[in-house]
Design a protein around this motif. Structure first.
Motif, PDB file in Angstrom:
ATOM      1  N   GLU A  50     -26.846  21.705 -51.260  1.00 41.84           N
ATOM      2  CA  GLU A  50     -26.556  21.639 -52.352  1.00 41.84           C
ATOM      3  C   GLU A  50     -26.714  22.965 -53.206  1.00 41.84           C
ATOM      4  OE1 GLU A  50     -27.547  18.615 -56.282  1.00 41.84           O
ATOM      5  OE2 GLU A  50     -28.760  18.401 -54.435  1.00 41.84           O
ATOM      6  N   PRO A  51     -25.723  23.659 -53.639  1.00 40.07           N
ATOM      7  CA  PRO A  51     -25.555  24.941 -54.490  1.00 40.07           C
ATOM      8  C   PRO A  51     -26.076  24.513 -55.873  1.00 40.07           C
ATOM      9  CG  PRO A  51     -23.678  24.489 -53.673  1.00 40.07           C
ATOM     10  CD  PRO A  51     -24.312  23.402 -53.391  1.00 40.07           C
ATOM     11  N   PHE A  52     -26.698  25.491 -56.787  1.00 37.27           N
ATOM     12  CA  PHE A  52     -26.457  25.368 -58.064  1.00 37.27           C
ATOM     13  C   PHE A  52     -26.861  26.784 -58.738  1.00 37.27           C
ATOM     14  CE2 PHE A  52     -30.827  25.042 -57.088  1.00 37.27           C
ATOM     15  CZ  PHE A  52     -31.770  25.407 -58.037  1.00 37.27           C
ATOM     16  N   TYR A  53     -26.694  26.816 -59.904  1.00 35.04           N
ATOM     17  CA  TYR A  53     -27.075  28.088 -60.356  1.00 35.04           C
ATOM     18  C   TYR A  53     -28.450  27.989 -60.984  1.00 35.04           C
ATOM     19  CZ  TYR A  53     -26.939  32.592 -62.834  1.00 35.04           C
ATOM     20  OH  TYR A  53     -27.088  34.111 -63.406  1.00 35.04           O
ATOM     21  N   ASN A  54     -29.278  29.099 -60.965  1.00 34.88           N
ATOM     22  CA  ASN A  54     -30.667  29.385 -61.504  1.00 34.88           C
ATOM     23  C   ASN A  54     -31.053  30.927 -61.826  1.00 34.88           C
ATOM     24  OD1 ASN A  54     -33.798  29.739 -61.221  1.00 34.88           O
ATOM     25  ND2 ASN A  54     -33.448  27.533 -61.569  1.00 34.88           N
ATOM     26  N   ASP A  55     -31.357  31.165 -63.019  1.00 37.92           N
ATOM     27  CA  ASP A  55     -31.850  32.265 -63.592  1.00 37.92           C
ATOM     28  C   ASP A  55     -32.475  33.121 -62.772  1.00 37.92           C
ATOM     29  OD1 ASP A  55     -29.635  32.105 -65.475  1.00 37.92           O
ATOM     30  OD2 ASP A  55     -31.093  31.541 -66.980  1.00 37.92           O
ATOM     31  N   TYR A  56     -33.526  32.551 -62.019  1.00 37.40           N
ATOM     32  CA  TYR A  56     -34.606  33.291 -61.410  1.00 37.40           C
ATOM     33  C   TYR A  56     -33.829  34.007 -60.331  1.00 37.40           C
ATOM     34  CZ  TYR A  56     -38.391  33.989 -58.148  1.00 37.40           C
ATOM     35  OH  TYR A  56     -39.331  34.522 -57.376  1.00 37.40           O
ATOM     36  N   ASP A  76     -32.519  31.180 -51.193  1.00 33.95           N
ATOM     37  CA  ASP A  76     -31.726  31.817 -52.006  1.00 33.95           C
ATOM     38  C   ASP A  76     -30.373  32.155 -51.176  1.00 33.95           C
ATOM     39  OD1 ASP A  76     -31.894  34.058 -50.145  1.00 33.95           O
ATOM     40  OD2 ASP A  76     -33.577  35.146 -51.414  1.00 33.95           O
ATOM     41  N   ALA A  77     -29.257  32.768 -52.027  1.00 27.90           N
ATOM     42  CA  ALA A  77     -28.084  33.113 -51.588  1.00 27.90           C
ATOM     43  C   ALA A  77     -28.361  33.837 -50.175  1.00 27.90           C
ATOM     44  CB  ALA A  77     -27.358  34.013 -52.236  1.00 27.90           C
ATOM     45  N   TYR A  78     -28.869  34.534 -49.892  1.00 27.26           N
ATOM     46  CA  TYR A  78     -29.300  35.234 -48.523  1.00 27.26           C
ATOM     47  C   TYR A  78     -29.862  34.502 -47.471  1.00 27.26           C
ATOM     48  CZ  TYR A  78     -27.817  39.463 -51.422  1.00 27.26           C
ATOM     49  OH  TYR A  78     -26.948  40.114 -52.411  1.00 27.26           O
ATOM     50  N   GLY A  79     -30.150  33.230 -47.631  1.00 25.17           N
ATOM     51  CA  GLY A  79     -30.710  32.534 -46.637  1.00 25.17           C
ATOM     52  C   GLY A  79     -32.176  32.577 -46.589  1.00 25.17           C
ATOM     53  N   ASP A  80     -32.731  33.438 -47.455  1.00 26.85           N
ATOM     54  CA  ASP A  80     -34.168  33.420 -47.542  1.00 26.85           C
ATOM     55  C   ASP A  80     -34.888  32.257 -48.098  1.00 26.85           C
ATOM     56  OD1 ASP A  80     -34.276  36.128 -46.364  1.00 26.85           O
ATOM     57  OD2 ASP A  80     -33.986  36.950 -48.169  1.00 26.85           O
ATOM     58  N   VAL A  81     -36.099  31.824 -47.510  1.00 23.84           N
ATOM     59  CA  VAL A  81     -36.749  30.752 -48.131  1.00 23.84           C
ATOM     60  C   VAL A  81     -37.344  30.969 -49.272  1.00 23.84           C
ATOM     61  CG1 VAL A  81     -38.451  28.723 -47.460  1.00 23.84           C
ATOM     62  CG2 VAL A  81     -36.909  29.510 -45.657  1.00 23.84           C
ATOM     63  N   VAL A  82     -37.228  30.252 -50.156  1.00 21.09           N
ATOM     64  CA  VAL A  82     -37.919  30.290 -51.582  1.00 21.09           C
ATOM     65  C   VAL A  82     -38.852  29.360 -51.671  1.00 21.09           C
ATOM     66  CG1 VAL A  82     -37.587  30.365 -53.944  1.00 21.09           C
ATOM     67  CG2 VAL A  82     -36.055  31.171 -52.583  1.00 21.09           C
ATOM     68  N   ILE A  83     -38.628  28.144 -51.231  1.00 18.08           N
ATOM     69  CA  ILE A  83     -39.594  26.826 -51.276  1.00 18.08           C
ATOM     70  C   ILE A  83     -39.482  26.260 -49.778  1.00 18.08           C
ATOM     71  CG2 ILE A  83     -40.341  24.720 -52.056  1.00 18.08           C
ATOM     72  CD1 ILE A  83     -39.177  25.392 -54.598  1.00 18.08           C
ATOM     73  N   GLU A 120     -40.629  25.927 -61.554  1.00 21.16           N
ATOM     74  CA  GLU A 120     -41.187  24.786 -60.925  1.00 21.16           C
ATOM     75  C   GLU A 120     -40.296  23.599 -60.578  1.00 21.16           C
ATOM     76  OE1 GLU A 120     -43.955  23.687 -63.827  1.00 21.16           O
ATOM     77  OE2 GLU A 120     -44.824  25.736 -64.091  1.00 21.16           O
ATOM     78  N   VAL A 121     -40.571  23.130 -59.614  1.00 20.11           N
ATOM     79  CA  VAL A 121     -39.972  21.820 -59.053  1.00 20.11           C
ATOM     80  C   VAL A 121     -40.903  20.575 -58.809  1.00 20.11           C
ATOM     81  CG1 VAL A 121     -38.039  22.994 -58.232  1.00 20.11           C
ATOM     82  CG2 VAL A 121     -39.692  22.644 -56.511  1.00 20.11           C
ATOM     83  N   ILE A 122     -40.421  19.376 -58.770  1.00 21.54           N
ATOM     84  CA  ILE A 122     -41.504  18.444 -58.365  1.00 21.54           C
ATOM     85  C   ILE A 122     -41.229  18.103 -56.635  1.00 21.54           C
ATOM     86  CG2 ILE A 122     -41.917  15.925 -58.464  1.00 21.54           C
ATOM     87  CD1 ILE A 122     -42.541  17.571 -60.948  1.00 21.54           C
ATOM     88  N   VAL A 123     -42.360  18.002 -56.146  1.00 24.19           N
ATOM     89  CA  VAL A 123     -42.206  17.998 -54.610  1.00 24.19           C
ATOM     90  C   VAL A 123     -43.065  16.468 -54.005  1.00 24.19           C
ATOM     91  CG1 VAL A 123     -42.020  20.298 -54.062  1.00 24.19           C
ATOM     92  CG2 VAL A 123     -44.358  19.398 -54.289  1.00 24.19           C
ATOM     93  N   GLY A 124     -42.362  15.890 -53.116  1.00 27.87           N
ATOM     94  CA  GLY A 124     -43.044  14.630 -52.565  1.00 27.87           C
ATOM     95  C   GLY A 124     -43.243  14.760 -51.135  1.00 27.87           C
ATOM     96  N   LEU A 125     -44.429  14.412 -50.746  1.00 23.61           N
ATOM     97  CA  LEU A 125     -45.041  14.407 -49.270  1.00 23.61           C
ATOM     98  C   LEU A 125     -45.700  13.332 -49.034  1.00 23.61           C
ATOM     99  CD1 LEU A 125     -44.731  16.124 -46.808  1.00 23.61           C
ATOM    100  CD2 LEU A 125     -47.017  17.175 -47.631  1.00 23.61           C
ATOM    101  N   TYR A 137     -44.485  22.371 -57.393  1.00 26.98           N
ATOM    102  CA  TYR A 137     -44.383  23.585 -56.588  1.00 26.98           C
ATOM    103  C   TYR A 137     -43.816  24.611 -57.585  1.00 26.98           C
ATOM    104  CZ  TYR A 137     -43.937  26.859 -52.704  1.00 26.98           C
ATOM    105  OH  TYR A 137     -44.087  28.067 -51.853  1.00 26.98           O
ATOM    106  N   LYS A 138     -44.395  26.005 -57.759  1.00 26.85           N
ATOM    107  CA  LYS A 138     -43.728  26.812 -58.587  1.00 26.85           C
ATOM    108  C   LYS A 138     -43.571  28.115 -57.424  1.00 26.85           C
ATOM    109  CE  LYS A 138     -44.769  29.719 -62.815  1.00 26.85           C
ATOM    110  NZ  LYS A 138     -45.500  29.655 -63.921  1.00 26.85           N
ATOM    111  N   VAL A 139     -42.326  28.783 -57.600  1.00 30.83           N
ATOM    112  CA  VAL A 139     -41.980  29.740 -57.000  1.00 30.83           C
ATOM    113  C   VAL A 139     -42.986  31.103 -57.057  1.00 30.83           C
ATOM    114  CG1 VAL A 139     -40.035  31.539 -56.662  1.00 30.83           C
ATOM    115  CG2 VAL A 139     -39.497  29.009 -56.991  1.00 30.83           C
TER     116      VAL A 139
END
Length: 199
Positions: A123-129, A147-154, A169-174, A181-183
Motif C-alpha cells: 500500500e503506497p502513500f506519500y510521506n514527507d519523511y 521506502d521506495a528503494y525497498g529498504d526496510v524502515v519499520i 510515528e505509527v501505532i503497532v500491534g503485536l 514505533y518511531k522511525v
C-alpha cells in the motif's frame, strides 16, 4: 477558461479548464495543479490530449489519458507512454514508482523496470519523511514499512501497523497489544496497551 477548483485528498488545489487546441481544433477538459496555473494555457493548448498534467519533477511530469498514466519531459515529448494503472512522480532523479497489472515496480526515466516489489500486501502513500512514496507492506502475515528503494524502515514483525500518525510515528500491534514505533528510534512505547487508541 477556468471552470472550477477542487482539492485532492493530498490537499493539492486543481483547476479544471475547458480549452481548445489550436493544432487539432479539439475541445478538451483538463485538470492542472495550482502550481502550474501560470503555465496552464501553455500546457492545455499543447497537451490537450491529456486529462491531467502534473508539475515537473526532475524533467518529468505525470500525465493521464484514458485512465492510464505516463510521463512527458519539459519539451512536452511523451517519453513514457501512458500505460500504468497508477504512478508517482520522479521525486528522485532517475526513479519513480508505477503500478502495471497489479504489480508495483520502480522505473528509470526511460520506463525501464529496475526494481520490483514482491509482498502479500503493498500500500503506497506519500510521506514527507521519505521525500516521496513509502509503502506499508505485509509479508508472511506480518506488517512493516519500506521506502521506495525497498529498504526496510519499520521491520515486518507486527500483526498491525497504522498510517503515520504524528511525525514519523505509527501505532503497532503485536499479540493483541499495541504501542508506538518511531522511525530511526524504534519502539518508543512497547506494545502493552489493549487498544490502538490507548497506545
Amino acid at each position: 477558461c477556468l471552470q472550477q477548483l477542487r482539492r485532492t485528498q493530498s490537499g493539492a488545489t486543481i483547476a479544471t479548464c475547458v480549452v481548445l487546441s489550436w493544432s487539432t481544433n479539439i475541445i478538451s477538459i483538463v485538470e492542472v495543479p495550482r502550481t502550474c496555473w501560470f503555465g496552464a494555457l501553455f500546457y492545455n493548448i499543447v497537451m490537450a490530449k491529456y486529462s491531467y498534467i502534473d508539475k515537473f519533477y526532475n524533467n518529468r511530469a505525470l500525465v493521464k489519458v484514458n485512465g492510464k498514466w505516463g510521463y512527458i519531459d519539459e519539451n512536452n515529448i511523451e517519453v513514457i507512454a501512458p500505460q500504468y494503472d497508477d504512478a508517482f512522480p520522479f521525486y528522485e532523479e532517475n526513479f519513480a514508482i508505477v503500478k502495471l497489472n497489479e504489480q508495483w515496480s520502480g522505473i528509470d526515466k526511460n520506463g525501464v523496470a529496475i526494481l520490483q516489489y514482491e509482498y502479500e500486501e503493498f500500500e503506497p502513500f506519500y510521506n514527507d519523511y521519505f521525500y516521496g512514496p513509502a509503502f506499508r507492506i505485509k509479508n508472511n502475515g506480518k506488517y512493516g514499512y519500506i521506502d521506495a528503494y525497498g529498504d526496510v524502515v519499520i521491520p515486518l514483525v507486527y500483526d498491525y501497523i497504522s498510517d503515520f500518525e504524528i511525525g514519523f510515528e505509527v501505532i503497532v500491534g503485536l499479540n493483541g497489544k499495541y504501542g508506538v514505533y518511531k522511525v530511526d528510534e524504534g519502539e518508543i512505547i512497547p506494545p502493552i496497551y489493549a487498544t490502538p487508541e490507548s497506545a
